[in-house]
Design a protein around this motif. Structure first.
Motif, short mmCIF file in Angstrom:
data_model
loop_
_atom_site.label_atom_id
_atom_site.label_comp_id
_atom_site.label_asym_id
_atom_site.label_seq_id
_atom_site.Cartn_x
_atom_site.Cartn_y
_atom_site.Cartn_z
N ILE A 47 0.87 -1.19 0.00
CA ILE A 47 0.00 0.00 0.00
C ILE A 47 0.90 1.23 0.00
N TRP A 48 0.59 2.18 -0.90
CA TRP A 48 1.42 3.36 -1.10
C TRP A 48 0.62 4.63 -0.83
N GLU A 49 1.34 5.62 -0.30
CA GLU A 49 0.79 6.97 -0.21
C GLU A 49 1.34 7.78 -1.39
N LEU A 50 0.44 8.20 -2.27
CA LEU A 50 0.88 8.82 -3.51
C LEU A 50 1.48 10.21 -3.31
N ARG A 51 1.09 10.89 -2.23
CA ARG A 51 1.63 12.23 -2.01
C ARG A 51 3.13 12.17 -1.72
N THR A 52 3.53 11.21 -0.89
CA THR A 52 4.95 11.06 -0.54
C THR A 52 5.65 9.98 -1.36
N ARG A 53 4.85 9.16 -2.08
CA ARG A 53 5.37 8.05 -2.88
C ARG A 53 6.17 7.08 -2.03
N CYS A 59 5.89 3.56 0.62
CA CYS A 59 5.10 2.39 1.01
C CYS A 59 4.77 2.49 2.50
N ILE A 60 3.49 2.47 2.83
CA ILE A 60 3.08 2.65 4.22
C ILE A 60 2.70 1.33 4.89
N SER A 61 2.43 0.28 4.12
CA SER A 61 2.11 -1.01 4.72
C SER A 61 2.28 -2.12 3.68
N GLN A 62 2.36 -3.33 4.18
CA GLN A 62 2.50 -4.50 3.32
C GLN A 62 1.54 -5.58 3.81
N ALA A 63 0.76 -6.13 2.89
CA ALA A 63 -0.28 -7.10 3.26
C ALA A 63 0.09 -8.49 2.78
#
Length: 494
Positions: A280-286, A288-292
């Motif tokens: 899962i990515w946050e596009l503003r900062t580019r 990766c915020i989590s991994q599933a």
């Protein structure tokens, strides 16, 4: 209503649903081994998940919270792509032979089947306004069909057909728009991403990347295009800017990126790889915020970000998909809607506005909010107030008149049914008080109504007095004759 990342497992572990924000596992759908572009939601309203089996000519449907499928249906052949219209009424399927099927979901009738491509259909999408169907194939072609024209000819012809790619097209997407003012985005194994104008059919933009592209996604605003590349990178660019301007790269996967998708608000993205599953990515900062599913021994081949409905929905009334064509004239009219149906849902939605008073108040409030008054509203209010005032004055005058008549009858002689002279005396006693009562009552009314009303009352009083006197006189005649006969008998006896 939360967003869920659906991850399709190619090794038979089903479909795993993960909450986009928290990363918690919220749903598991068993008995699924889906194609990358043949699973998702049946429709936005129903909230049910479907998937086409990769090794069988079957497709399944699940309800949120249930692991086992609630519907199983057979297909004419193995499909490599499937999608539904926005309301779920039509089902579009693309086969490995290049044919495209169209079924009516509620009846199962096969409406159209034609050879659209020379090789397998890799992706099918329907525009959000339901006006166009876009198909991509391994034959390197992209076809656009007008949905309205699909049922005119037995073998529909594409509205546009683009052959700019040199290798197979892996995925397609559409920029936000309506009607012909839309743009198609196509990705290919030739390492290029191309933009096509639906209205003119001309190419708008071409981007060359460093590796073959497996999937493509577009942000809701259309300002960013995200590409899943074979070299493990997630490349993003703006379709409105020139090459290398505002281009971005999301690094973190250790293997080829197979699929990607963007959330409804455009702030998050999801991608998958066989090596490190889902990120899962946050596009503003580019970043990766989590991994599933990192601890699971699964092979994820595709991801979709969908919205999970907060209310429980009923599965649409699917019927077995037919293999023989049905003429559009013979197809029964059966609109598809989840739950109780379109009619009851509309009645339920309009119940709050069904009352006349509430409707009028809402209209007046809405018009007042725009800074104006409805034409004739003030005049209508004035007329209503005048009518109410006149009705009140007439009621008061009637009450006063009734009181005057009662007082006159009590103070004068009682009811007399005797000789006409007594009746005339009573009429003389009653008339002045009645006349004064009528004049007093009419003086409080509108001036224009006074003379006519007074004349009507006077005429009615005269007719009543004349009729009463005549009736009394006729009633007394037999009595007078009987009195004379008794008097003659008394004189003869004396």
């Amino acid at each position: 209503m939360g967003e869920v990342v659906l991850a399709s497992c190619a090794d038979g572990h089903g479909i795993l649903g993960t909450d986009l924000r928290s990363g918690a596992l919220v749903a598991t759908f068993d008995e699924a081994s889906a194609h990358p572009h043949a699973f998702g939601l049946v429709s936005r309203a129903s909230g049910h998940v479907f998937a086409v089996q990769a090794k069988k000519a079957l497709f399944h449907a699940w309800t949120w919270g249930d692991k086992k499928p609630c519907y199983r249906g057979s297909l004419p052949e193995k499909l490599t792509a499937m999608t539904f219209s926005d309301n779920g009424a039509l089902c579009f399927g693309g086969a490995a032979t290049g044919s495209i099927y169209i079924w009516q979901s509620g009846t199962g009738c096969l409406l159209r089947c034609w050879p659209a491509h020379f090789r397998e259909v890799t992706h099918l999408i329907v525009s959000k306004d339901g006006s166009f169907l876009v198909s991509a194939s391994a034959d390197a072609n992209v076809n656009v069909y007008s949905v309205a024209d699909l049922f005119v000819e037995s073998s529909p012809k594409p509205f546009h057909s683009w052959s700019g790619h040199s290798l197979g097209v892996t995925a397609v997407a559409m920029l936000p728009g309506t009607g012909a003012r839309q743009v198609v985005v196509s990705a290919s194994l030739d390492r290029s991403v191309r933009l096509w104008d639906v209205a003119s059919g001309k190419p708008l933009l071409s981007r060359q990347l460093a590796a073959p592209v497996h999937s493509v996604a577009v942000s809701p605003s259309g300002s960013e295009v995200l590409c899943a590349c074979k070299n493990g990178e997630l490349r993003s660019f703006s379709p409105m800017s020139s090459a290398s301007e505002r281009d971005g790269c999301l690094l973190g996967h250790t293997g080829p990126v197979l699929s990607c998708d963007i959330s409804a608000d455009g702030s998050f993205a999801a991608s998958c790889s066989e090596a490190d599953r889902v990120r899962i990515w946050e596009l503003r900062t580019r970043q990766c915020i989590s991994q599933a599913h990192a601890s699971r021994s699964v092979q994820v081949n595709a991801v979709h970000i969908v919205r999970r409905s907060a209310a429980s929905q009923v599965l649409p009334s699917f019927q077995p998909f037919q293999r023989l064509l049905t003429s559009p004239d013979e197809v029964p009219s059966l609109p598809l809607a989840g739950g109780a149906g379109r009619g009851p849902l509309l009645k339920q939605a309009m119940a709050a506005n069904a009352e006349a008073e509430s409707f009028i108040d809402r209209v007046l409030w809405a018009h007042a909010a725009r800074g104006g008054e409805l034409a004739g509203t003030q005049a209508l209010n004035d007329r209503c107030l005048a009518a109410e005032a006149a009705s009140s004055r007439w009621a008061a005058a009637a009450a006063d008149l009734y009181g005057m008549l009662v007082d006159a009858e009590v103070e004068g002689a009682p009811r007399i049914y005797g000789p006409s002279s007594a009746s005339r005396g009573f009429a003389q006693t009653l008339s002045p008080r009645s006349a004064s009562a009528v004049e007093g009552a009419l003086s409080s009314l509108a001036p224009e109504a006074g003379p006519s009303a007074a004349a009507a009352v006077a005429a009615a009083a005269a007719e009543e007095e004349q009729g009463g006197g005549t009736e009394v006189g006729e009633a007394e005649k037999p009595r007078k004759a009987g009195g004379r006969q008794k008097k003659k008998r008394r004189v003869a006896a004396g």
